[in-house]
Design a protein around this motif. Structure first.
Motif, PDB file in Angstrom:
ATOM      1  N   ARG A  61      -3.235   6.184  -1.708  1.00  0.00           N
ATOM      2  CA  ARG A  61      -3.562   4.867  -2.252  1.00  0.00           C
ATOM      3  C   ARG A  61      -4.146   4.983  -3.656  1.00  0.00           C
ATOM      4  O   ARG A  61      -4.860   5.913  -3.967  1.00  0.00           O
ATOM      5  CB  ARG A  61      -4.571   4.146  -1.360  1.00  0.00           C
ATOM      6  CG  ARG A  61      -3.986   3.614  -0.093  1.00  0.00           C
ATOM      7  CD  ARG A  61      -4.957   2.639   0.593  1.00  0.00           C
ATOM      8  NE  ARG A  61      -6.280   3.203   0.790  1.00  0.00           N
ATOM      9  CZ  ARG A  61      -6.574   4.007   1.810  1.00  0.00           C
ATOM     10  NH1 ARG A  61      -5.655   4.313   2.689  1.00  0.00           N
ATOM     11  NH2 ARG A  61      -7.786   4.478   1.943  1.00  0.00           N
ATOM     12  N   ARG A  73      -0.203   3.969 -11.897  1.00  0.00           N
ATOM     13  CA  ARG A  73       1.075   3.941 -11.200  1.00  0.00           C
ATOM     14  C   ARG A  73       2.227   4.229 -12.139  1.00  0.00           C
ATOM     15  O   ARG A  73       3.124   5.000 -11.846  1.00  0.00           O
ATOM     16  CB  ARG A  73       1.283   2.574 -10.538  1.00  0.00           C
ATOM     17  CG  ARG A  73       2.644   2.470  -9.887  1.00  0.00           C
ATOM     18  CD  ARG A  73       2.738   1.296  -8.942  1.00  0.00           C
ATOM     19  NE  ARG A  73       4.051   1.268  -8.306  1.00  0.00           N
ATOM     20  CZ  ARG A  73       4.290   0.708  -7.129  1.00  0.00           C
ATOM     21  NH1 ARG A  73       3.311   0.132  -6.469  1.00  0.00           N
ATOM     22  NH2 ARG A  73       5.497   0.721  -6.621  1.00  0.00           N
ATOM     23  N   GLU A  77       4.798   7.330 -11.849  1.00  0.00           N
ATOM     24  CA  GLU A  77       6.236   7.094 -11.686  1.00  0.00           C
ATOM     25  C   GLU A  77       7.021   7.774 -12.793  1.00  0.00           C
ATOM     26  O   GLU A  77       8.119   8.283 -12.567  1.00  0.00           O
ATOM     27  CB  GLU A  77       6.524   5.590 -11.676  1.00  0.00           C
ATOM     28  CG  GLU A  77       5.997   4.924 -10.410  1.00  0.00           C
ATOM     29  CD  GLU A  77       6.280   3.429 -10.375  1.00  0.00           C
ATOM     30  OE1 GLU A  77       6.149   2.777 -11.436  1.00  0.00           O
ATOM     31  OE2 GLU A  77       6.615   2.920  -9.297  1.00  0.00           O
ATOM     32  N   PHE A  83       6.803   5.776  -4.938  1.00  0.00           N
ATOM     33  CA  PHE A  83       5.891   4.890  -4.218  1.00  0.00           C
ATOM     34  C   PHE A  83       6.653   4.211  -3.106  1.00  0.00           C
ATOM     35  O   PHE A  83       7.845   3.929  -3.234  1.00  0.00           O
ATOM     36  CB  PHE A  83       5.342   3.820  -5.162  1.00  0.00           C
ATOM     37  CG  PHE A  83       4.201   4.297  -6.012  1.00  0.00           C
ATOM     38  CD1 PHE A  83       4.411   5.186  -7.054  1.00  0.00           C
ATOM     39  CD2 PHE A  83       2.903   3.852  -5.766  1.00  0.00           C
ATOM     40  CE1 PHE A  83       3.356   5.628  -7.842  1.00  0.00           C
ATOM     41  CE2 PHE A  83       1.848   4.301  -6.551  1.00  0.00           C
ATOM     42  CZ  PHE A  83       2.065   5.185  -7.587  1.00  0.00           C
ATOM     43  N   SER A  86       2.684   0.000  -1.804  1.00  0.00           N
ATOM     44  CA  SER A  86       1.607   0.293  -2.740  1.00  0.00           C
ATOM     45  C   SER A  86       1.096   1.718  -2.566  1.00  0.00           C
ATOM     46  O   SER A  86       0.154   2.132  -3.213  1.00  0.00           O
ATOM     47  CB  SER A  86       0.459  -0.702  -2.514  1.00  0.00           C
ATOM     48  OG  SER A  86       0.032  -0.647  -1.172  1.00  0.00           O
ATOM     49  N   ARG A  87       1.754   2.446  -1.648  1.00  0.00           N
ATOM     50  CA  ARG A  87       1.331   3.810  -1.377  1.00  0.00           C
ATOM     51  C   ARG A  87       2.227   4.825  -2.053  1.00  0.00           C
ATOM     52  O   ARG A  87       3.428   4.604  -2.189  1.00  0.00           O
ATOM     53  CB  ARG A  87       1.396   4.093   0.124  1.00  0.00           C
ATOM     54  CG  ARG A  87       0.516   3.230   0.968  1.00  0.00           C
ATOM     55  CD  ARG A  87      -0.885   3.742   0.912  1.00  0.00           C
ATOM     56  NE  ARG A  87      -1.648   3.248   2.045  1.00  0.00           N
ATOM     57  CZ  ARG A  87      -1.710   3.900   3.213  1.00  0.00           C
ATOM     58  NH1 ARG A  87      -1.032   5.007   3.389  1.00  0.00           N
ATOM     59  NH2 ARG A  87      -2.446   3.416   4.189  1.00  0.00           N
ATOM     60  N   ILE A  88       1.631   5.946  -2.390  1.00  0.00           N
ATOM     61  CA  ILE A  88       2.402   7.026  -2.989  1.00  0.00           C
ATOM     62  C   ILE A  88       3.067   7.783  -1.846  1.00  0.00           C
ATOM     63  O   ILE A  88       2.477   7.944  -0.787  1.00  0.00           O
ATOM     64  CB  ILE A  88       1.478   7.988  -3.749  1.00  0.00           C
ATOM     65  CG1 ILE A  88       1.006   7.351  -5.044  1.00  0.00           C
ATOM     66  CG2 ILE A  88       2.208   9.303  -4.043  1.00  0.00           C
ATOM     67  CD1 ILE A  88      -0.099   8.113  -5.706  1.00  0.00           C
TER      68      ILE A  88
END
Length: 109
Positions: A61, A73, A77, A83, A86-88
């Motif tokens: 997170r 983020r 990326e 992702f 909303s989680r990696i």
DNA sequence: CATCTGACGACCG
DNA sequence: GCGGTCGCCAGAT
């Protein structure tokens, strides 16, 4: 000295990989645990090439508040970190310091 | 010296 | 999955 050990550690996290606050705390034997790691990153000095964006919360997170969360983020990326919502996607992305082992027994996956 | 202030995470209902 | 509790550190004012 205070958080120096943390910053030095974060600097070693390779591009495209991430580490969690909890791991950071354990790896450096930080007293105070993950929370302390968080405090450390909050005081992270800019302009020293520390890849702060590779430090994420447990379970992948993003714990920062906007607008930094979006920046983190985006940076991740751009390094190829995926992702899911909303989680990696943490599968194989979590980095742990190389052990003083002999060597990689074989290609990883 | 007293307070305040933050990038946490495991656990529980 | 969401919200609350608890343990926790160092620097600034």
């Amino acid at each position: 000295m205070g958080w120096e050990v943390i910053f030095g550690f974060v600097k070693r996290v390779p591009k495209g990989r991430v580490i969690t606050y909890g791991q950071l705390a354990r790896a450096t034997k930080l007293r105070g645990g993950a929370r302390a790691a968080g405090y450390a990153m909050a005081a992270c000095p800019k302009g020293r090439g520390i890849p702060w964006h590779r430090v994420v919360g447990a379970g992948g997170r993003i714990l920062l508040s906007e607008p930094r969360a979006s920046l983190q983020r985006r940076l991740l990326e751009s390094e190829g970190v995926e992702f899911r919502g909303s989680r990696i996607e943490m599968e194989g992305r979590e980095w742990f310091p190389p052990k003083p082992r002999k060597r990689r027994p074989r290609a990883q996956r």
